[in-house]
Structures are given as C-alpha cells and as structure tokens.
Write a protein that holds these residues in place. Structure first.
Motif, short mmCIF file in Angstrom:
data_model
loop_
_atom_site.label_atom_id
_atom_site.label_comp_id
_atom_site.label_asym_id
_atom_site.label_seq_id
_atom_site.Cartn_x
_atom_site.Cartn_y
_atom_site.Cartn_z
N ALA A 1 16.48 -49.42 15.87
CA ALA A 1 17.54 -48.26 16.54
C ALA A 1 17.19 -47.23 15.95
N GLU A 2 16.76 -47.09 14.29
CA GLU A 2 16.20 -45.87 13.60
C GLU A 2 15.11 -45.20 14.29
N GLY B 1 22.94 -38.73 5.91
CA GLY B 1 21.68 -39.30 6.40
C GLY B 1 20.56 -39.70 4.96
N SER B 2 21.17 -38.90 4.25
CA SER B 2 20.46 -39.14 2.81
C SER B 2 21.17 -40.62 2.28
N GLU B 3 22.55 -40.42 2.26
CA GLU B 3 23.10 -41.54 1.61
C GLU B 3 22.84 -42.84 2.37
N ILE B 4 22.66 -42.94 3.67
CA ILE B 4 22.50 -44.34 4.41
C ILE B 4 20.73 -44.56 4.57
N GLY B 5 20.12 -43.36 4.00
CA GLY B 5 18.52 -43.69 4.56
C GLY B 5 18.17 -43.26 5.87
N SER B 6 18.83 -42.59 6.63
CA SER B 6 18.46 -42.27 7.98
C SER B 6 17.89 -41.08 8.10
N LEU C 1 19.19 -39.28 11.51
CA LEU C 1 20.53 -38.56 11.17
C LEU C 1 20.02 -37.17 10.49
N ARG C 2 19.27 -37.26 9.30
CA ARG C 2 18.72 -35.91 8.64
C ARG C 2 18.25 -35.07 9.97
N ALA C 3 17.22 -35.57 10.66
CA ALA C 3 16.71 -34.76 11.77
C ALA C 3 17.72 -34.18 12.78
N ASP C 4 18.63 -34.89 12.99
CA ASP C 4 19.69 -34.50 13.95
C ASP C 4 20.44 -33.21 13.16
N GLY C 5 20.52 -33.31 11.99
CA GLY C 5 21.21 -32.11 10.92
C GLY C 5 20.10 -30.86 11.32
#
Length: 217
Positions: A79-80, A140-145, A148-152
């Motif tokens: 999914a990632e 994103g940093s907390e869950i290692g995604s 999600l960071r890129a979406d930021g």
C-alpha cells in the motif's frame, strides 16, 4: 514505537488526511469556479493542483486505513509503494501543468485578474496548508510513511501556489506587472519535480532516495 502509540499515530494520519480531503474539495471547486468566471488561468491552475492533491489524499487515506485494519506488514508495504507512485506522479503532473500554464500566460500576455473570491481562497489556503503539511510530515515520520511525508510536500506546494496567486493579483493591480505570477509559478517547478522524482524512487525501492526534505521535521 509501541504498537498502541503507532496505531494512535496512524489514526491521527487518517484524521488529518480526512480534513485535507474535505478542504481540497472546497478549494478545487471554488478555485476552478472563480477562475473560469474571472478568466484567471492562475486560479484554474490552483484548482488543478487541488484536484491532484485530492487524488493523492484519497490514496493516502486508503494506505493508512490498510495499516489500521491489518497486521500484515507486507500488505502495508504494498500500500505504501502504491501510495508513493500516485503521489510522485501527481507531483510531476503538477509541474507539467505549471510550466504549460505559465508559458501560455507569458506568450499571450495574460496577467492575473482580480477575483475577490479567489483572493479570499488564496489567503485561506496560504494559512491552512502549511499546518496540514507540518502535520502530515510529522505523522509520516512517526509511522515511517514516506508517502505521507511526500503528501505533506504536496500541501506546502499548494500553500506556495496560493501566495503566488495572491501576490500576482496584488502586484498586477498595483504595479501592472502582468507577468509576475507566471514567473513566480515557474520558480516552484524545481521543488515540485525534485519531490516527485524522490517519491517515485522510493516507490521503485531505491535506497536513500529522499533528499534533504526527509530531514526537516
């Protein structure tokens, strides 16, 4: 990170993506609608960015929901990867649109037209999107995604575009610089392409693909 704390962060991620999706629907509708009415290409481009972020937001929401429901780490990784592909491609599509729209405006000598609805939307987006960007990168940093960071990163580009649209309208009205918003929009292309390529590299499994943006939280 403890499992309960990790799941709490995933739940926060779902919440922030839901808020982001709701705002993107509003932003896209208002920007494109007011842009068409005012014949303002910059507002239409802003709305197109919102649609790209909306697509990415739905994919990220799906990715987080998978992790919330499943303990299958391989499924989460798949999914990632899918999320990274969508976010990366969305960023590159955004860069292409910015270039085409800006060149068209420069060639045809089209400046930003005054739209009070567009001005209000730009101010609101310029204030809301940095908050959403910080929240997505932190979670994103907390869950290692990294997706999600890129979406930021997508969200902060949206904020830059909002202030670019606003600045272009104001400078054009005050100084007659019809070309200023096109040049400012083109200045964003390097950042957008860089983030998009890094995210696609992550989706392809390239190690350490993420550059300096991965160390700014």
């Amino acid at each position: 990170m403890a499992a309960s704390t990790h799941m709490a962060s995933v739940k926060k991620g779902i919440g922030i993506e839901t808020i982001s999706i709701v705002w993107m629907v509003i932003e896209a509708g208002v920007a494109i609608g007011s842009g068409v009415i005012a014949h303002a290409l910059s507002l239409v481009a802003f709305g197109a960015d919102s649609i790209i972020e909306l697509i990415a937001g739905f994919v990220l929401l799906w990715r987080l929901s998978v992790e919330m429901r499943s303990t299958d780490l391989e499924r989460v990784r798949r999914a990632e990867k899918a999320s990274s592909w969508v976010v990366g491609i969305a960023l590159l599509l955004l860069a292409v649109y910015i270039v085409i729209a800006s060149i068209y405006k420069l060639v045809t000598h089209q400046g930003a037209e005054t739209s009070f609805t567009g001005i209000g939307l730009s101010i609101a987006a310029g204030l809301i999107m940095p908050y959403l960007s910080r929240a997505k990168k932190r979670i994103g940093s907390e869950i290692g995604s990294k997706a999600l960071r890129a979406d930021g990163a997508c969200s902060i580009v949206c904020a830059y575009m909002a202030w670019t649209v606003l600045g272009g309208v104001v400078l054009t009205a005050l100084l007659g610089w019809w070309w200023i918003d096109s040049l400012a929009a083109l200045a964003l292309v390097y950042f957008v392409v860089k983030e998009g390529l890094e995210t696609i590299q992550e989706a392809r499994g390239v190690e350490d693909a993420c550059g300096c943006g991965c160390h700014d939280d």
